[in-house]
Write a protein that holds these residues in place. Structure first.
Motif, PDB file in Angstrom:
ATOM      1  N   PHE A  34       7.237  31.769  71.226  1.00  0.00           N
ATOM      2  CA  PHE A  34       7.113  31.738  72.677  1.00  0.00           C
ATOM      3  C   PHE A  34       6.736  33.120  73.190  1.00  0.00           C
ATOM      4  O   PHE A  34       7.264  34.134  72.723  1.00  0.00           O
ATOM      5  N   TYR A  36       6.671  35.323  76.837  1.00  0.00           N
ATOM      6  CA  TYR A  36       7.148  35.390  78.206  1.00  0.00           C
ATOM      7  C   TYR A  36       6.638  36.679  78.837  1.00  0.00           C
ATOM      8  O   TYR A  36       6.427  37.679  78.167  1.00  0.00           O
ATOM      9  N   GLN A  38       7.784  39.445  81.866  1.00  0.00           N
ATOM     10  CA  GLN A  38       8.912  39.846  82.712  1.00  0.00           C
ATOM     11  C   GLN A  38       8.497  40.974  83.642  1.00  0.00           C
ATOM     12  O   GLN A  38       8.086  42.040  83.179  1.00  0.00           O
ATOM     13  N   GLY A  43      13.674  37.744  86.049  1.00  0.00           N
ATOM     14  CA  GLY A  43      13.853  37.128  84.758  1.00  0.00           C
ATOM     15  C   GLY A  43      12.525  36.852  84.091  1.00  0.00           C
ATOM     16  O   GLY A  43      11.482  36.812  84.743  1.00  0.00           O
ATOM     17  N   PRO A  44      12.528  36.657  82.787  1.00  0.00           N
ATOM     18  CA  PRO A  44      11.293  36.330  82.073  1.00  0.00           C
ATOM     19  C   PRO A  44      10.692  35.028  82.567  1.00  0.00           C
ATOM     20  O   PRO A  44      11.405  34.088  82.925  1.00  0.00           O
ATOM     21  N   PHE A  46       7.906  32.028  81.512  1.00  0.00           N
ATOM     22  CA  PHE A  46       7.240  31.447  80.357  1.00  0.00           C
ATOM     23  C   PHE A  46       5.718  31.516  80.479  1.00  0.00           C
ATOM     24  O   PHE A  46       5.163  31.230  81.541  1.00  0.00           O
ATOM     25  N   LEU A  87       7.310  39.639  76.347  1.00  0.00           N
ATOM     26  CA  LEU A  87       8.317  39.350  75.347  1.00  0.00           C
ATOM     27  C   LEU A  87       7.862  38.189  74.477  1.00  0.00           C
ATOM     28  O   LEU A  87       7.261  37.238  74.978  1.00  0.00           O
ATOM     29  N   LEU A  99      17.230  31.317  70.711  1.00  0.00           N
ATOM     30  CA  LEU A  99      15.983  32.046  70.649  1.00  0.00           C
ATOM     31  C   LEU A  99      16.255  33.497  70.283  1.00  0.00           C
ATOM     32  O   LEU A  99      17.140  34.126  70.864  1.00  0.00           O
ATOM     33  N   ILE A 100      15.478  34.029  69.353  1.00  0.00           N
ATOM     34  CA  ILE A 100      15.551  35.445  68.993  1.00  0.00           C
ATOM     35  C   ILE A 100      14.382  36.142  69.689  1.00  0.00           C
ATOM     36  O   ILE A 100      13.222  35.823  69.433  1.00  0.00           O
ATOM     37  N   PHE A 101      14.701  37.080  70.568  1.00  0.00           N
ATOM     38  CA  PHE A 101      13.683  37.794  71.334  1.00  0.00           C
ATOM     39  C   PHE A 101      13.353  39.140  70.708  1.00  0.00           C
ATOM     40  O   PHE A 101      14.237  39.817  70.169  1.00  0.00           O
ATOM     41  N   GLY A 102      12.101  39.538  70.816  1.00  0.00           N
ATOM     42  CA  GLY A 102      11.713  40.904  70.534  1.00  0.00           C
ATOM     43  C   GLY A 102      12.089  41.798  71.699  1.00  0.00           C
ATOM     44  O   GLY A 102      12.454  41.310  72.785  1.00  0.00           O
ATOM     45  N   ALA A 103      11.993  43.119  71.500  1.00  0.00           N
ATOM     46  CA  ALA A 103      12.372  44.073  72.541  1.00  0.00           C
ATOM     47  C   ALA A 103      11.321  44.200  73.631  1.00  0.00           C
ATOM     48  O   ALA A 103      11.581  44.772  74.688  1.00  0.00           O
TER      49      ALA A 103
ATOM     50  N   TYR B  35      22.151  34.994  78.544  1.00  0.00           N
ATOM     51  CA  TYR B  35      21.648  36.102  77.748  1.00  0.00           C
ATOM     52  C   TYR B  35      22.062  37.412  78.410  1.00  0.00           C
ATOM     53  O   TYR B  35      22.212  37.487  79.622  1.00  0.00           O
ATOM     54  N   GLY B  42      16.765  44.140  73.502  1.00  0.00           N
ATOM     55  CA  GLY B  42      16.120  42.944  74.008  1.00  0.00           C
ATOM     56  C   GLY B  42      17.139  41.959  74.541  1.00  0.00           C
ATOM     57  O   GLY B  42      18.280  42.309  74.857  1.00  0.00           O
ATOM     58  N   LEU B  43      16.764  40.713  74.620  1.00  0.00           N
ATOM     59  CA  LEU B  43      17.634  39.652  75.108  1.00  0.00           C
ATOM     60  C   LEU B  43      18.451  39.085  73.957  1.00  0.00           C
ATOM     61  O   LEU B  43      17.904  38.710  72.920  1.00  0.00           O
ATOM     62  N   PHE B  90      21.268  37.358  82.211  1.00  0.00           N
ATOM     63  CA  PHE B  90      20.343  36.331  82.652  1.00  0.00           C
ATOM     64  C   PHE B  90      20.852  34.958  82.262  1.00  0.00           C
ATOM     65  O   PHE B  90      21.240  34.712  81.122  1.00  0.00           O
ATOM     66  N   PHE B 105      14.299  31.142  83.569  1.00  0.00           N
ATOM     67  CA  PHE B 105      15.316  32.159  83.801  1.00  0.00           C
ATOM     68  C   PHE B 105      15.575  32.393  85.274  1.00  0.00           C
ATOM     69  O   PHE B 105      14.667  32.284  86.109  1.00  0.00           O
ATOM     70  N   GLY B 106      16.818  32.770  85.572  1.00  0.00           N
ATOM     71  CA  GLY B 106      17.138  33.315  86.883  1.00  0.00           C
ATOM     72  C   GLY B 106      16.729  34.777  86.949  1.00  0.00           C
ATOM     73  O   GLY B 106      16.199  35.328  85.975  1.00  0.00           O
ATOM     74  N   ASN B 107      16.985  35.420  88.071  1.00  0.00           N
ATOM     75  CA  ASN B 107      16.579  36.809  88.255  1.00  0.00           C
ATOM     76  C   ASN B 107      17.636  37.822  87.846  1.00  0.00           C
ATOM     77  O   ASN B 107      17.449  39.020  88.057  1.00  0.00           O
TER      78      ASN B 107
END
Lengths: 111, 114
Positions: A34, A36, A38, A43-44, A46, A87, A99-103, B35, B42-43, B90, B105-107
């Protein structure tokens, strides 16, 4: 261990200067990747989902591609409004709802 | 307006205090998530819920409690806040599992623990 690494950490472009952002991942059995966007203080949001190597998705000036080990987000002729943090994320091999997110990559496009 | 709302937007609290962050969504999505976002990390997933009364731990659940008595609400409680819990939190929701449904996501809530 599941891991997502994005590069570069930050990227500064001139308006119209195309470039690519990288997302490399190590996960057992990829079940989607995925992207995203931001914006500061938000918030992120999609952008794309990619499921198999060779798949491509496009939206305005953005095109996402996927290989077996990484994904690229290509930005063609960017505008200042494309400035944001991008992201990428993959579902954890340990659970469908994690979900594993990158930085992230912080993109700044200057006029 | 339809969407996902977090409150408060900003919160400052002291070490040891209990704090609750609120999350409300109007889509009737089954799945909801919490999150935290920190520089360099990151998240990271704290907790998630697949439906009312069903919750499960994420990567970093220690020090947090969640509940989901109604589909639309998913509050996050810090039972005894610590400085390491200073972060941006978040809330997110989705209509299906994360393999086939994007997160909305919310803000965020920016929490500072002094």
């Amino acid at each position: 261990e599941d891991q997502v690494t994005q590069s570069p950490e930050a990227l500064r472009l001139q308006e119209g200067e195309s470039s690519s952002l990288n997302c490399s991942y190590t996960v057992s059995g990829l079940r989607g990747l995925f992207w995203y966007r931001q914006d500061p203080g938000k918030g992120p949001e999609f952008l794309f989902t990619l499921y198999s190597a060779g798949e491509e998705k496009e939206k305005e000036r953005l095109k996402a591609t996927l290989t077996k080990k990484e994904s690229f987000l290509h930005i063609t002729a960017p505008k200042p409004e494309d400035s944001a943090t991008y992201l990428c994320a993959v579902p954890s091999s340990g659970g469908y709802n994690k979900l594993i997110f990158g930085a992230g990559t912080r993109l700044a496009v200057h006029p | 307006d339809a969407g996902i709302t977090q409150s408060p937007r900003y919160k400052i609290t002291e070490t040891g205090r209990q704090v609750t962050l609120m999350c409300h969504q109007t889509w009737s999505h089954s799945y909801m998530f919490w999150y935290r976002q920190d520089l360099g990390h990151g998240l990271r997933l704290i907790y998630y819920s697949a439906a009312a009364d069903i919750t499960d731990k994420g990567e970093v659940p220690d020090g947090y409690v969640v509940s989901r008595s109604k589909t639309e609400n998913f509050p996050l409680t810090l039972e005894s806040a610590t400085r390491s819990q200073t972060s941006v939190y978040f809330c997110a929701s989705s209509s299906g599992t994360t393999t086939n449904s994007p997160l909305h996501f919310g803000n965020g809530t920016r929490l500072t623990v002094t």
